[in-house]
Design a protein around this motif. Structure first.
Motif, mmCIF file in Angstrom:
data_model
loop_
_atom_site.group_PDB
_atom_site.id
_atom_site.type_symbol
_atom_site.label_atom_id
_atom_site.label_comp_id
_atom_site.label_asym_id
_atom_site.label_seq_id
_atom_site.Cartn_x
_atom_site.Cartn_y
_atom_site.Cartn_z
ATOM 1 N N SER A 34 -6.166 50.727 -3.801
ATOM 2 C CA SER A 34 -6.216 51.746 -4.739
ATOM 3 C C SER A 34 -6.623 51.228 -6.089
ATOM 4 N N ASN A 79 -8.046 48.280 2.000
ATOM 5 C CA ASN A 79 -7.752 49.836 1.376
ATOM 6 C C ASN A 79 -6.933 49.670 0.020
ATOM 7 N N ASP A 111 -6.024 50.410 14.206
ATOM 8 C CA ASP A 111 -6.758 51.043 13.129
ATOM 9 C C ASP A 111 -7.616 51.889 14.313
ATOM 10 N N ARG A 170 -15.005 53.697 5.204
ATOM 11 C CA ARG A 170 -14.195 54.921 5.359
ATOM 12 C C ARG A 170 -14.327 55.913 3.994
ATOM 13 N N ARG A 195 -4.185 45.367 5.032
ATOM 14 C CA ARG A 195 -4.303 47.002 4.651
ATOM 15 C C ARG A 195 -4.383 46.863 3.059
ATOM 16 N N ASP A 224 -15.111 48.217 9.142
ATOM 17 C CA ASP A 224 -14.826 47.312 8.121
ATOM 18 C C ASP A 224 -15.838 46.160 8.394
ATOM 19 N N THR A 236 -12.147 55.519 0.956
ATOM 20 C CA THR A 236 -12.215 54.146 0.394
ATOM 21 C C THR A 236 -13.402 53.640 -0.318
ATOM 22 N N ASN A 256 -15.271 48.366 3.525
ATOM 23 C CA ASN A 256 -14.576 49.359 4.113
ATOM 24 C C ASN A 256 -15.495 50.450 3.819
#
Length: 891
Positions: A209, A207, A405, A338, A203, A383, A341, A336
């Motif tokens: 930050s 994902n 997921d 999504r 993760r 992904d 992200t 990724n």
């Protein structure tokens, strides 16, 4: 590896060393304690809070005495065992046990001390797992501990591990006691913790930050520059920092001189500097608090050079010592899609569309091919990950992440190598129970392992890997093209409930082609082929499709069309999509010579969901994919079975005998005939007595001892499977024994054979062979076959990799082509229950005793009322640490 381990004494148990993933996804190193840890132990104790010290020692000890430190760091690794967990050069936890009551006592007192800053991150649970596994190896049966009532965290470590913990409160202290032999609950807890930890570590990779890019050139195009551009153009929602030692701005990004100058946490560092500079960058990342590394730089073991291999090994060592996970080196990158992200940390030129397919590939070149194929098919991804040389993060890690997921509905894996097949099959099975897993994998061989991949050499047949995949429930395909054929179907359509298909077409020739293809893949054509007239209108097509879907004898509809004479081809495609969307049955299509059909194959279901009906260039492509998905659906519907639990196995006795033999002869040896009988007897397997003989006179004496009728047979390896030429049966007199012995001796002179035995005559039956071999890559591999030509000439052998369930054993026994010889189809049926019981006992022995280098039961004479084990051989040998053992460890 640290210096004190390199200089460890000869009895240092190096096999206990392991890198482990903690609860937060970071990495720690576990190893036995040593005398050189004295200063680290002082530092560790000095950093502990007063409360932690009191909970461990029941007293406020400000500083450990030199005498205590010496006692703690000098252990014998048998009666007194201690492990330390390290991140960098600092101890983060200590676990130990001391046997109570002498060398053979069953109990040991266990204790833990975890650094304040690492409490709550699963260090104690990891230590307990490792100590329990070591204790079991050393003959310890139970752990005991005294814990203060306020030490709730330590009590939880024991109670939440899945053991049956007994507690007693006396004089202000809670005494706990529990058996350390793994049980179903403790194993489930261990695997669940492993899955959560490894999922969390992935993760952080997928994902993040915050991302730092190191290696962007200020003078022109570069790999680092391509990654930076893709991060920006892909719409990454987090913070991006660029590290450059000499310029202040690159491509609109303000730079920092080193990663240590970045304010705030860095989740992912992307390294694109020349290979010679990578290690220096990695050494800076750890102290800066970087969680994970993506190394796109090449120039490591994939070059085939000793320098590249050494650089790669050091990269892994440095990264893990500082608690970081690594993707690469020579990785194509991570993606990724999504919306929260939007990470395109890759060298792909375009961000793939968002969707529900998770993809994993190893090499960069194949990563490009896989992404390009997905784009051409219009398949959206959740992904994408390229492992490169796969020194750390592998397909196993990504599968752990995709298990939970919700955005990933199916998984595709292009595997050039598998570093830990035992773990792969365990995780793949868990994932396949939730969503389809599609695997492209060349055959396992020394030629199939790319340079740079850490893979142990295998000695078993490629068939073992094929069976492992089937056992795991994955959908194996031959190439990337077939991977996406299957993905189109499982992403967009429900799974078939059976093998029955309907064929609807407007061409007799096309209908015949579809029907033949379906039958060749063992599908049942229960409706059609229904061939409409070339001049049929759209409503005729619609009515034919509705009738096929409404037919209760149909599980899947195959629709294949050529351009109709009246209606437009896209109108027919639209009708197919609209009808298909109304039913909970899959549909596959082929539109030959009809342009724009694929774009028209999208409709809305009655509940408002968007449904895509997949289309294939040729019917054979779609039907091959349908057959693979139908097999997967059948696997899902199968009974999973229960863990093997045959009665009468003396596990402790088996382990004691293994330890005794290995202590007497550390290099291992073949067991004697009497030892084989004793060893198998402990597992509930009875072996018929065989008396070795060298002359006809000895053969007669043996026959009279056993009682007539008897068998004389050769046990020479060259002929032991050739029953017709190596055995004389049903000998009922001394004269018959003499004649049989002399005939065999003369016939087998060419083999230099003087290895004969006499044995009582068994009940007539069909001979079978059950074996287990310890493979460096796969671990234990259990086989079953019918003796003679099916085994020797046709390689008709079934393979399975323990641990097995009752369903696995049943599937193994019936998987061989010669099974009809045993099931009564061609005569008298064998006792299947007895065969499965025997295979189960061998599987348990193999799974729990990696020292069993080879075990062979041959022949096993099967008959309607049972079976007789007429011959057996066992070889014990030292083992390297088996991958995916009873303790968590990264490979």
């Amino acid at each position: 590896m640290s210096d004190e381990v390199e200089s460890a004494p000869a009895d240092y148990p190096r096999e206990w060393e392991a890198d482990v993933v903690l609860r937060d996804g970071s990495v720690a190193h576990v190893r036995p304690i040593g005398p050189d840890d004295a200063e680290r132990l002082h530092r560790f104790h000095a950093a502990q809070s007063e409360e932690s010290i009191y909970l461990r020692f029941f007293a406020p000890i400000k500083r450990l005495s030199d005498r205590d430190v010496t006692r703690f760091t000098h252990v014998d690794h048998v009666e007194r065992v201690a492990l330390v967990g390290l991140v960098g050069d600092d101890i983060i936890g200590i676990g130990r046990y001391d046997r109570l009551g002498g060398p053979d006592a069953p109990s040991a007192e266990v204790a833990f001390n975890i650094a304040d800053s690492f409490q709550g991150r699963g260090v104690g649970s990891v230590m307990l797992e490792h100590l329990a596994a070591i204790g079991a190896e050393n003959g310890v049966a139970e752990f005991v501990a005294d814990v203060l009532p306020q030490n709730r965290k330590m009590i939880q470590v024991f109670t939440e591990a899945g053991y049956d913990v007994k507690r007693n409160f006396d004089d202000g202290v809670i005494s706990v006691r529990f058996e350390i032999e793994p049980n179903e609950k403790s194993q489930a807890v261990r695997l669940a913790r492993e899955q959560r930890s490894e999922s969390q570590s992935v993760r952080a990779l997928l994902n993040p930050s915050s991302v730092a890019v190191i290696g962007v050139s200020s003078k022109g195009p570069s790999v680092g520059g391509r990654v930076l551009t893709n991060l920006r153009d892909g719409g990454f929602t987090g913070r991006v920092d660029v590290v450059h030692p000499s310029v202040e701005e690159i491509d609109g990004y303000r730079t920092v001189r080193s990663i240590g100058d970045i304010e705030g946490r860095v989740d992912l560092a992307i390294i694109a500097v020349p290979a010679a500079q990578v290690l220096d960058v990695v050494r800076e990342c750890g102290p800066a608090g970087v969680k994970a590394l993506l190394v796109v730089s090449s120039g490591f073991a994939e070059t085939g050079s000793a320098e590249g291999a050494e650089r790669q090994a050091e990269l892994l060592s440095v990264a893990r010592s500082q608690g970081m996970r690594v993707v690469g080196p020579s990785s194509f990158g991570l993606i990724n899609t999504r919306a929260d992200t939007r990470l395109n940390a890759s060298i792909a030129y375009e961000m793939p569309p968002a969707g529900h397919l998770g993809l994993f590939a190893q090499s960069g070149a194949l990563g490009i091919a896989v992404l390009a194929s997905a784009g051409r098919r219009g398949l959206g991804l959740s992904d994408f990950a390229s492992a490169g040389n796969r020194i750390d993060v592998s397909g196993n890690d990504l599968m752990q992440y995709w298990i939970d997921d919700d955005e990933t509905h199916a998984v595709g894996l292009y595997l050039e190598s598998v570093g830990n097949p035992r773990k792969f099959t365990r995780i793949a099975r868990q994932l396949a129970l939730r969503k389809p897993v599609i695997v492209v994998k060349p055959e396992v061989s020394a030629f199939g392992v790319p340079p740079g991949h850490r893979v142990r050499e295998t000695r078993t047949s490629p068939a073992a890997f094929r069976e492992m995949l089937r056992q795991s429930g994955v959908i194996r395909v031959g190439n990337v093209h077939q991977l996406f054929d299957v993905a189109q179907l499982v992403i967009n359509q429900p799974l078939p409930k059976g093998r029955r298909v309907a064929v609807v077409t407007n061409s007799d020739a096309l209908g015949a082609l579809c029907g033949d293809a379906a039958l060749s893949w063992k599908l049942e054509v229960t409706r059609g082929p229904v061939a409409l007239a070339p001049d049929a209108d759209v409503e005729s097509f619609r009515d034919a499709l509705v009738a096929a879907f409404e037919d209760e004898s149909v599980d899947t509809v195959i629709a294949s069309f050529i351009p109709p004479l009246i209606s437009g081809g896209t109108e027919v495609a639209r009708a197919v999509a609209e009808v298909s969307a109304c039913y909970d049955k899959p549909c596959i299509t082929t539109f030959l010579g009809i342009h724009g059909a694929s774009e028209a194959l999208t409709a809305t279901s009655p509940d408002g969901a968007r449904v895509v009906t997949p289309s294939y260039p040729m019917p054979e492509d779609g039907i091959r994919a349908l057959a693979a998905v139908t097999n997967y659906a059948g696997w899902l519907q199968r009974d999973r079975g229960e863990p093997l639990a045959p009665e009468g196995i003396d596990r402790k006795g088996v382990r004691a005998m293994v330890r005794r033999v290995m202590a007497e002869q550390p290099e291992g040896r073949d067991l004697t005939g009497d030892e084989v009988a004793e060893f198998l007897g402990l597992a509930g397997i009875s072996v018929w007595q065989s008396i070795p003989v060298r002359t006809s006179k000895e053969a007669v004496a043996a026959a009279e001892k056993l009682g007539f009728p008897v068998v004389v047979k050769s046990i020479a390896p060259e002929v032991r499977h050739q029953v017709a030429s190596s055995l004389r049966a049903d000998l009922r007199s001394p004269l018959a024994v003499v004649e049989a012995f002399d005939a065999l001796a003369e016939r087998l002179t060419q083999f230099g054979d003087d290895q004969f035995v006499v044995q009582s005559m068994a009940t007539p039956g069909i001979g079978c062979v059950v074996t287990s071999s310890e493979d460096p890559l796969f671990g234990p591999v259990v086989t079953f076959s019918v003796s003679g030509p099916p085994t020797d000439l046709l390689d008709d052998v079934g393979y399975r990799i323990p641990p097995l369930t009752t369903s696995d054993v049943s599937d193994l026994v019936s998987s061989i082509k010669a099974w009809p010889l045993l099931d009564g189809s061609h005569g008298t049926a064998a006792d299947r229950a007895a065969i499965e019981d025997l295979v189960s006992r061998v599987a348990i022995l193999a799974d729990e005793n990696p020292e069993i280098a080879h075990l062979e039961l041959n022949p096993v004479s099967t008959n309607p009322t049972g079976l007789d084990v007429l011959g057996a051989r066992i070889t014990l040998a030292p083992h390297s640490l088996r991958q995916d053992s009873g303790r968590r460890a990264m490979t």
